[in-house]
Structures are given as C-alpha cells and as structure tokens.
Scaffold this active site. Structure first.
Site, PDB file in Angstrom:
ATOM      1  N   LYS A  60       4.846  45.595 -32.071  1.00 41.79           N
ATOM      2  CA  LYS A  60       4.418  46.962 -31.780  1.00 41.79           C
ATOM      3  C   LYS A  60       3.071  47.299 -32.412  1.00 41.79           C
ATOM      4  CE  LYS A  60       8.998  48.941 -31.007  1.00 41.79           C
ATOM      5  NZ  LYS A  60       9.990  49.976 -31.410  1.00 41.79           N
ATOM      6  N   LYS A  91      12.841  42.387 -20.805  1.00 41.54           N
ATOM      7  CA  LYS A  91      14.041  43.201 -20.959  1.00 41.54           C
ATOM      8  C   LYS A  91      13.888  44.521 -20.208  1.00 41.54           C
ATOM      9  CE  LYS A  91      14.917  45.207 -24.935  1.00 41.54           C
ATOM     10  NZ  LYS A  91      15.332  45.471 -26.335  1.00 41.54           N
ATOM     11  N   LYS A 148      13.331  51.553 -20.965  1.00 36.00           N
ATOM     12  CA  LYS A 148      13.019  52.919 -20.528  1.00 36.00           C
ATOM     13  C   LYS A 148      11.538  53.234 -20.672  1.00 36.00           C
ATOM     14  CE  LYS A 148      14.349  54.894 -25.040  1.00 36.00           C
ATOM     15  NZ  LYS A 148      14.934  53.684 -25.626  1.00 36.00           N
TER      16      LYS A 148
END
Length: 317
Positions: free
Chosen positions: A100, A181, A184
C-alpha cells in the site's frame, strides 16, 4: 460487501456462533478505515451498512457481541501500549504496508504503518483464544502472537496465545481478472458481485465474466484461473466439490454458456434471502442502533476490566 467477503469470511464467522460456551465478538473496525481519508457522511453510512450486512448474513446479537470499534476506547489505548513494544523491523516486513505504501512511504501516514498493532490490540484486548482470518492476514496474527509473547514474558502471563481459524474457502477472484482478488476498491464494478446486486445485474456480470477461449469446463487454477474462479464460486455456493461441478458439464454442448446460466441462478437463489434480510433490517433504524449500542456496552465491560489489569501489570495503576 461482495460475495468474496461473504464466502471467504462472513459465512464462516457466522458459523462460530453455534458453540455453546464460546463468546464471539464481531467488531466493525472503523478506526482501521481512517488510515485513508474518508468522507464523514459516507463513513457514517458505511458503518451502519456493515452492521446491517452482518446482521442480514446471520450474525445473531443474542449469541454474540456486535459493536463499533471506535466506541470502545480501550482498543486505541491498548494499541499505544503494544506500539511501545512492537519492533519496527517486524512492521517494515508487513506485506500490506509494502504494497500500500509502495514508493510513497515518505507521504504515508503513521496509521497505515502501525495499524497491524491496532489489529493486535483488537485481538488481545478480549484475551481472544481463536481468530478467524484469511491467508492475507496470517502475518498480522503473527504480530499479535509476538506481542502476546513479549508481554507475557516481560510482565507475567496474561494473554492467551491466539490461534488462527483459517478460512477453508478458496479466495474469490475478480470477474474481470482471474489473477486479482475480488475487491470493493476495484474501480470496475463488473469485477465483483455485491450482496445487493439485482438478479439482472448478477446475470450481466456473470455473463460478461472473463474466462478463456476453451469451450469445455475444467478446473485448473494455474492454466485457467478465470474459469477456475467461477467454478470455485459455484462450488462454494452449492457445497459441491470442484470436481463434481466440472462433472455436471462433461460432454455437454455449449457447456460454458449453460454453466454461466446455472451459476447465475445459483448465486441469485443464495443471495435473495440475504437481500430480503438487508431490506428488512435497513428499515428498522432503532434496532440497528440498539444492537450497536448494546454490543459496545458489552464489549466495553470486558475491555475495561482487561485493560485495568494490563495497566496494573505495567505499573500505570
């Protein structure tokens, strides 16, 4: 919430409520969410939606504790205590931090770096014996165990050594890219099936799901990741093995289109009761508020006693 969350986590979490002696806690981890900027209105609604989804999927407040993390201040307080014990070398090796933060580590916030310590506090605060996790969270549980070991060795045995309950369900991947994966945060809404999607939208997403040029149905995650992902979804919703799913379509003409049509029907049939629960619970604002308030009170009662003991062991009391 999408079917990856449901199949890979929520459905398994709900099954933990069936033990007669164990207390199960479900925390809506809103403090973790603010490691990236949030719109206050959307965050507030997101917290409520998560409570609604969990209740709709089967979380029973009569058998468990469902609460909002930020309403139990002991989480943040224990995170500071554990943060004073956590080694930066361990945190530097965290896969999600490296992913990240990427090349922007100098601009990344402290919360993004240290949130695994808060995760450890979420676990240890309640002296949890077992933690349901996915494969991508194994490293976080390792940190919780290390901090548990450090504390017990330094101040005396207090925390039980938390064990993992690994989800057995294969990871649900994106409908547009079988190597990623389902998420959302993916900007392409066609990449995921959300729990509130209509039957028509579910059909559209499955029909447009990327597979490959092969006409037959076969399970091979390495050679045919996208096709194997759809087979996994079918298997997870139906309770069949992947081999049994493939066997249904042996020697069938246009088997891929038939398979996608059957998968659509299966997913819709399984999500319809959940969607009906969502609609019903969303209408009862007072019920959701009461569940979260009662859950916070219950969690706080446990957390306050444990944190007081921790402070006494540290010499803060």
């Amino acid at each position: 919430m999408h079917i990856g969350n449901y199949l890979g986590a929520i459905r398994n979490w709900v099954s933990l409520q069936h033990g007669e002696k164990d207390m199960v806690l479900y925390s809506i981890v809103d403090l973790h969410s603010i490691t990236i900027p949030q719109d206050p209105v959307k965050l507030r609604q997101g917290i409520r939606n998560m409570a609604v989804y969990l209740l709709a999927c089967g979380v029973n407040p009569e058998k468990s504790i469902l609460f909002q993390q930020s309403q139990v201040s002991q989480h943040a307080e224990l995170a500071w205590i554990l943060g004073c014990m956590a080694r930066t070398g361990f945190l530097n090796r965290m896969h999600q931090w490296k992913t990240k933060a990427s090349e922007n580590r100098e601009k990344s916030c402290l919360g993004l770096y240290s949130y695994p310590v808060l995760m450890a506090a979420d676990i240890l605060l309640y002296k949890a014996s077992h933690v349901p996790i996915g494969e991508d969270q194994v490293q976080h549980l390792e940190l919780a165990r290390e901090l548990c070991r450090q504390f017990n060795n330094t101040f005396g045995n207090f925390f039980p050594f938390p064990k993992s309950i690994l989800d057995n369900c294969p990871r649900v991947m994106s409908l547009r890219d079988g190597s990623k994966k389902m998420s959302k945060s993916d900007r392409n809404e066609m990449s995921r099936i959300e729990l509130t999607d209509s039957a028509d939208l579910i059909e559209k997403k499955i029909q447009k799901a990327v597979t490959d040029s092969e006409d037959h149905i076969s399970y091979d995650p390495k050679a045919r990741p996208a096709m194997s992902n759809l087979i996994n979804i079918y298997a997870d919703f139906s309770g069949l093995t992947t081999q049994a799913v493939c066997g249904k379509y042996d020697n069938m003409e246009k088997c891929k289109s038939v398979f996608k049509a059957d998968l659509t029907e299966l997913v819709v049939s399984k999500l319809t009761p959940v969607q009906e629960n969502i609609m019903r619970i969303q209408q009862d604002v007072a019920y959701v508020d009461n569940v979260l308030q009662t859950g916070a009170d219950q969690a706080r009662n446990i957390a306050a006693v444990n944190l007081l003991t921790i402070k006494e062991m540290l010499g803060l009391q």
